[in-house]
Design a protein around this motif. Structure first.
Motif, mmCIF file in Angstrom:
data_model
loop_
_atom_site.group_PDB
_atom_site.id
_atom_site.type_symbol
_atom_site.label_atom_id
_atom_site.label_comp_id
_atom_site.label_asym_id
_atom_site.label_seq_id
_atom_site.Cartn_x
_atom_site.Cartn_y
_atom_site.Cartn_z
ATOM 1 N N GLN A 286 0.864 -1.268 -0.016
ATOM 2 C CA GLN A 286 -0.065 0.064 0.046
ATOM 3 C C GLN A 286 0.817 1.411 0.070
ATOM 4 O O GLN A 286 1.890 1.384 0.769
ATOM 5 C CB GLN A 286 -0.864 0.066 1.311
ATOM 6 N N GLU B 71 -6.055 10.041 -2.032
ATOM 7 C CA GLU B 71 -7.281 10.032 -3.085
ATOM 8 C C GLU B 71 -6.481 9.942 -4.329
ATOM 9 O O GLU B 71 -5.820 10.894 -5.023
ATOM 10 C CB GLU B 71 -7.876 11.563 -2.852
ATOM 11 N N THR C 73 -13.774 -2.230 -10.499
ATOM 12 C CA THR C 73 -13.622 -1.606 -9.153
ATOM 13 C C THR C 73 -14.835 -0.744 -8.809
ATOM 14 O O THR C 73 -15.129 0.176 -9.836
ATOM 15 C CB THR C 73 -12.538 -0.878 -8.875
ATOM 16 N N GLY D 57 -16.807 -0.681 -0.854
ATOM 17 C CA GLY D 57 -16.257 -0.849 -2.022
ATOM 18 C C GLY D 57 -15.716 -2.551 -2.097
ATOM 19 O O GLY D 57 -15.553 -2.920 -1.234
ATOM 20 N N THR E 206 -11.682 -8.598 -3.010
ATOM 21 C CA THR E 206 -11.277 -7.653 -2.234
ATOM 22 C C THR E 206 -10.491 -8.084 -0.926
ATOM 23 O O THR E 206 -9.608 -7.568 -0.804
ATOM 24 C CB THR E 206 -12.327 -6.804 -1.581
ATOM 25 N N SER F 95 -9.823 -0.628 1.710
ATOM 26 C CA SER F 95 -10.574 0.786 1.853
ATOM 27 C C SER F 95 -12.017 0.447 1.456
ATOM 28 O O SER F 95 -12.293 -0.839 0.853
ATOM 29 C CB SER F 95 -9.846 1.345 0.487
ATOM 30 N N TYR G 175 -13.568 2.721 -0.335
ATOM 31 C CA TYR G 175 -13.914 3.604 -1.521
ATOM 32 C C TYR G 175 -12.692 3.076 -2.484
ATOM 33 O O TYR G 175 -11.763 3.764 -2.776
ATOM 34 C CB TYR G 175 -13.859 5.073 -1.134
ATOM 35 N N ILE G 176 -13.149 1.930 -3.320
ATOM 36 C CA ILE G 176 -12.257 1.783 -4.417
ATOM 37 C C ILE G 176 -12.636 2.225 -5.562
ATOM 38 O O ILE G 176 -13.748 2.007 -6.202
ATOM 39 C CB ILE G 176 -12.405 0.039 -4.409
ATOM 40 N N SER G 177 -11.690 2.895 -6.258
ATOM 41 C CA SER G 177 -12.201 3.661 -7.399
ATOM 42 C C SER G 177 -11.731 3.533 -8.829
ATOM 43 O O SER G 177 -12.405 3.485 -9.951
ATOM 44 C CB SER G 177 -11.903 5.074 -6.967
ATOM 45 N N THR H 194 -7.785 4.181 -4.589
ATOM 46 C CA THR H 194 -8.955 4.421 -3.605
ATOM 47 C C THR H 194 -9.071 5.899 -3.589
ATOM 48 O O THR H 194 -7.986 6.604 -3.744
ATOM 49 C CB THR H 194 -8.721 3.878 -2.359
ATOM 50 N N THR H 195 -10.111 6.439 -2.741
ATOM 51 C CA THR H 195 -10.193 7.627 -2.447
ATOM 52 C C THR H 195 -9.938 8.175 -1.109
ATOM 53 O O THR H 195 -9.918 9.176 -0.806
ATOM 54 C CB THR H 195 -11.575 8.220 -3.127
ATOM 55 N N GLN I 83 -7.550 5.750 0.776
ATOM 56 C CA GLN I 83 -6.172 4.898 1.498
ATOM 57 C C GLN I 83 -5.286 4.865 0.333
ATOM 58 O O GLN I 83 -4.542 3.857 0.445
ATOM 59 C CB GLN I 83 -6.876 3.565 1.952
#
Length: 705
Positions: free
Chosen positions: A28, A39, A258, A267, A281, A288, A290-292, A307-308, A310
Motif C-alpha cells: 500500500q 485520493e 472496481t 467498495g 477484495t 479501503s 472507497y475503491i475507485s 482508492t479515494t 487509502q
C-alpha cells in the motif's frame, strides 16, 4: 446496506482459496510514500513502463517505492487529473476537470483548453484511436486530430435543463461511441453525436468482447452490444456497488472491476467471468471502502488499485512469498513428509495436508500422555543419573515446552522438557520416553542424544535404556552443543565454544583441535550432502566445507554483514539455493547470484525458528506463523533485463539543463568539464523494477582527478 447482504441475480462467489503456487502480496502506498494525499483519480502505465498517477493535486510518477511530482508539472499547476492516455506518437495526454488538457512529448508541454478550441475545460475522460484523441467533457465531446492539429466539437441534441456530461468512449465495428450520464449513448463523428440508445443515469460503462456493461447507483447492467444498439431490452441486472473502472486480464480470462456506493462506501474489487462475479477484495488484502480505479500490469502480474481514501494498492498476483498464520502461534519446528507438513508450535502439533491445516495433538494431550505412560518404562532410570537431566513431573500443563520435531521410520518424534514423544503420521501417540534433551538424532538405528550437562549418549536400544556415554571430559567429545546435523555417513555437532565435531564409525573427532577448521563459535550446521556441510558462526559468517574423510576444505565463505545481514538464525541448502536467515532479511545465494528477501517483498517476521523444504517450496517458521517461498521464482527472472536510465546529473552541485533530458533520461551525455568542475553526482534509476533491492548503485558519485 452492505453489498455483502444483497440478493444477487446470479452466482456470487466469495473465494478465499488461492490457486496452488500462486501467492498474493499487496503493498500500500499513501501520502507517506510521496503521494500528495490518499485520493487517487486515475492510473496509467505507458509504453515506456512509466506508471503515472493522477490526483486532484497533479500528476505523480512512481519512482521505485516512492512517488514524485515532476517539477515541470508543478510549474504548470495542472491539477484535478481525471484521465491519462498515450497516443500513437508516444505522447502522453493528461485531462483535468477544470483546466482542459496537457500534452507531454517527453521534453515539452502543450496546453489545450477552451481558449484554443476545446468544448469545455471540465474533462472527464480520454480515448485514443487512429490519430484522434477523443475528449469527454461536461459540456460536450471534442475530437483532436493530432496530425493536423485540428479540434472538432461535434453537435448534439441537448435535453432540456440537463447538463450534457460525457463520461467514456468505446469502439465497436470501427465506430466510436460515447456514454453520457443523462443523454444516453451516442455514435461519434467529427460533425455530430447521434443518439443510438437513450439509456440514462449512467455512471460508467465499458465494452468487452460482445457484451456492454453499464453501471449506476442501482448496480451493474450487462447486455449484448448488438441488442443495446438495436434498443432491445435483454438486460441482466446485478445489485453491486457502482463500478467506476475496469481492467481485463488475459491470464485469468476475466474482468476486474472496481467501485463503491457513493453513500456508504462498501467498495470492492470484483472479478467477472461470464455470469460469475468473485469478490476479491479480501483476497487482494485491500481494506479501503472507497475503491475507485484499477490498472492491470499484465506482464508483471500486478494490479494497481486506486482508492479515494487509502491511496494506491499494488497487488502482486503471482508472488514468490506467502505468509500463513496458525492461530497466530510461533512455529518452532517443521517436518515435510510425502506432500504433508508437520508444524510444531508452543501449543501443539499441526498437520497440513491437501491444503488443509488442523491440529493433531494439543499441548494438553501431550501432558496427559506423559502421566499416562510414565510408569510403563521401569527400566529407564534417569533420576539421580548424572548423564540425564531429571524431569520434573510436577510441572503444570502450561509449563510444558516443545523443543524439536524430526521424522524417523514413518514416525514423528517430538522433544519436550517432559521427555520425547513418538507419534505415527496421523498424529496418534505411539510411545513416550522420559528423556529430556534439546538436540537429538537417529543415525544407523542408533538414537543419539546430547547431554545438556556435557557429553553424548548413544543408544543401541532407546526403549531398553541401553546406551553408551561419551564424556565431555574427553578432548574429541563435544559439549555446549547448539546444533546437530547428519548425512548418510556421519553425525556432526556444532559447539558454541569448541567448534565443529564429527561422530563416525564409533568415534568422535574435533575439527578445531585437528586444525581442520579453526572457527570455534558455531551457531548452526547443516549437512547438504555426504561430501559437504554448511556451517554458520556466531560472528555472522557462513562456510561451505568439503568433507574428505577426517579433513575439511573451505569451498565458499560468506560474510553475511557484507550482504546486509546481521545475525544468523537459520541456514540450509535446497538444490542450488543457499538460504541464510538473518535477523533483518532472508539471503538467497544461487551460484554467482545473490538475492535479498526483506520487508519490501512482504518478509516482515524475520526471526526464524524452523526451516524445511518439500522439493518445490521452502517453509520458514517464524514468530506468528510460517512463510512459504517458491525459490525458483526468487532466483529466476521472469522479465526482460531492466533498463537503467540517468535521471539527474549535478556538476559541483549544479544540475544539468532540462534540454539534455528526454523522458527523464539523460540523452546528451557528453560532459565538457572545466578544471574546477571536479565533482559529478549521478542518479541512476532502473525502469520496470519490481522491488527496490533489484537495483544497485542508485546513487554514484564520481570525482574527477
Amino acid at each position: 446496506m452492505s453489498f455483502h447482504k444483497y440478493i444477487l441475480f446470479f452466482l456470487l462467489l466469495f473465494s478465499k482459496q488461492l490457486l496452488f503456487g500462486q501467492f498474493i502480496f499487496t503493498k500500500q502506498y499513501t501520502y507517506k510514500d510521496g503521494l500528495p494525499s490518499n485520493e487517487i483519480n486515475c492510473i496509467y502505465k505507458d509504453s515506456r513502463n512509466i506508471l503515472w498517477i493522477g490526483t486532484r493535486y497533479g500528476v505523480y510518477v512512481k519512482d521505485m517505492s516512492e512517488f514524485k511530482m515532476i517539477k515541470r508539472f508543478q510549474e504548470k499547476q495542472f491539477n484535478k487529473i481525471s484521465s491519462i492516455v498515450e497516443d500513437g506518437g508516444k505522447n502522453i495526454w493528461f485531462a483535468s476537470y477544470g483546466q482542459g488538457l496537457l500534452k507531454f512529448s517527453g521534453k515539452n508541454f502543450s496546453v489545450i483548453n477552451k481558449e484554443n478550441g476545446l468544448v469545455s475545460n471540465r474533462v472527464k475522460g480520454l480515448f485514443y484511436d487512429k490519430d484522434f484523441i477523443y475528449v469527454a467533457t461536461q459540456g460536450g465531446v471534442s475530437i483532436i486530430d493530432i496530425k493536423n492539429n485540428k479540434i472538432y466539437n461535434p453537435s448534439f441534441v441537448k435535453k432540456d435543463n440537463l447538463i450534457f456530461e460525457a463520461l467514456s468512449f468505446f469502439k465497436y465495428k470501427n465506430k466510436i461511441y460515447v456514454s453520457t450520464s443523462d443523454h444516453g449513448v451516442l455514435e461519434v463523428s467529427l460533425n455530430n453525436l447521434k443518439l443510438v440508445n437513450p439509456y440514462s443515469r449512467i455512471n460508467f460503462s465499458f465494452l468487452h468482447n460482445e457484451n456492454f456493461f453499464l453501471t449506476s447507483e442501482s448496480g451493474l447492467t450487462k447486455i449484448p452490444i448488438n441488442d443495446f444498439l438495436l434498443n432491445k431490452s435483454t438486460y441482466k441486472n446485478y445489485q453491486y456497488p457502482t463500478f467506476r473502472d475496469y481492467a481485463y486480464s488475459d491470464d485469468k480470462k476475466s474482468i476486474y472491476a472496481t467501485g463503491f456506493f457513493s453513500a456508504t462506501g462498501n467498495g470492492m474489487v470484483a472479478e467477472i467471468k461470464s455470469d460469475t462475479i468473485i469478490n476479491q477484495t479480501e483476497k487482494f488484502k485491500i481494506t479501503s471502502e472507497y475503491i475507485s480505479n484499477i490498472l492491470n500490469d499484465s506482464p508483471r502480474k500486478i494490479l494497481y488499485v486506486g482508492t479515494t481514501d487509502q491511496g494506491l494498492y499494488e497487488v502482486h498476483l503471482d508472488h514468490f512469498l506467502d505468509f500463513t498464520k496458525i492461530n497466530n502461534e510461533k512455529i518452532i519446528g517443521i517436518y515435510n513428509y510425502n506432500n504433508s507438513q508437520y508444524f510444531l508450535s508452543p501449543f501443539g502439533l499441526y498437520l497440513k495436508k491437501n491444503n488443509q491445516t488442523k491440529i493433531i495433538k494439543k499441548r494438553e494431550e501431550f501432558f496427559r500422555y506423559v502421566h499416562q505412560k510414565r510408569g510403563d518404562h521401569q527400566k529407564i532410570k534417569t533420576e539421580n543419573n548424572k548423564n540425564f537431566i531429571e524431569i520434573d513431573f510436577n510441572l503444570p500443563e502450561d509449563k510444558l515446552r516443545f523443543y524439536k520435531v524430526i521424522g524417523h521410520y514413518n514416525c514423528i518424534w517430538v522433544a519436550t522438557n517432559l521427555g520425547i514423544f513418538q507419534l505415527n503420521l496421523e498424529g496418534e501417540f505411539v510411545d513416550y520416553l522420559p528423556y529430556r534433551t534439546y538436540q537429538f538424532a537417529y543415525f544407523n538405528n542408533q538414537f543419539i542424544q546430547v547431554n545438556p550437562q556435557g557429553g553424548i549418549l548413544i543408544f543401541d536400544n532407546i526403549k531398553e535404556f541401553k546406551y553408551k556415554h561419551f564424556s565431555a571430559s574427553l578432548p574429541n567429545v563435544p559439549r555446549d552443543v547448539s546444533t546437530i546435523s547428519q548425512n548418510d555417513k556421519a553425525v556432526f555437532f556444532g559447539s558454541n565454544l569448541d567448534g565443529l565435531f564429527k561422530y563416525e564409525d564409533g568415534k568422535f573427532i574435533s575439527y578445531y583441535l585437528n586444525n581442520e577448521f579453526k572457527e570455534n563459535k558455531i551457531k548452526q550446521i547443516k549437512c547438504i550432502s555426504n561430501n559437504q556441510i554448511m556451517v554458520a558462526t556466531e560472528l555472522a559468517k557462513v562456510f561451505i566445507l568439503d568433507i574428505n574423510g577426517d579433513h575439511l576444505k573451505i569451498n565458499k565463505e560468506y560474510s553475511i554483514r557484507d550482504y546486509g545481514g546481521i545475525n544468523i538464525s537459520k541456514i540450509d541448502k535446497f538444490g542450488d539455493n543457499i538460504l541464510i536467515g538473518t535477523t533483518n532479511a532472508l539471503l538467497v545465494f544461487n551460484h554467482d547470484n545473490f538475492f535479498t528477501v526483506n520487508e519490501e517483498q512482504g518478509f516482515l517476521n524475520k526471526n526464524m525458528y524452523a526451516l524445511d523444504y518439500d522439493g518445490k517450496y521452502a517453509y520458514l517458521g517464524v514468530e506468528n506463523g510460517y512463510y512459504t517461498i517458491n525459490l525458483d521464482r526468487v532466483t529466476k527472472k521472469r522479465y526482460k533485463k531492466n533498463e537503467i536510465i540517468i535521471t539527474s546529473v549535478k556538476i559541483n552541485d549544479k544540475s544539468l539543463g532540462r534540454e539534455r533530458y528526454y523522458w527523464f533520461n539523460l540523452v546528451d551525455r557528453y560532459l565538457d568539464l572545466k578544471n574546477d568542475e571536479n565533482e559529478i553526482s549521478i542518479i541512476r534509476k532502473t525502469k520496470c523494477t519490481l522491488f527496490q533491492n533489484e537495483m544497485y548503485n542508485k546513487i554514484t558519485k564520481l570525482t574527477q582527478i
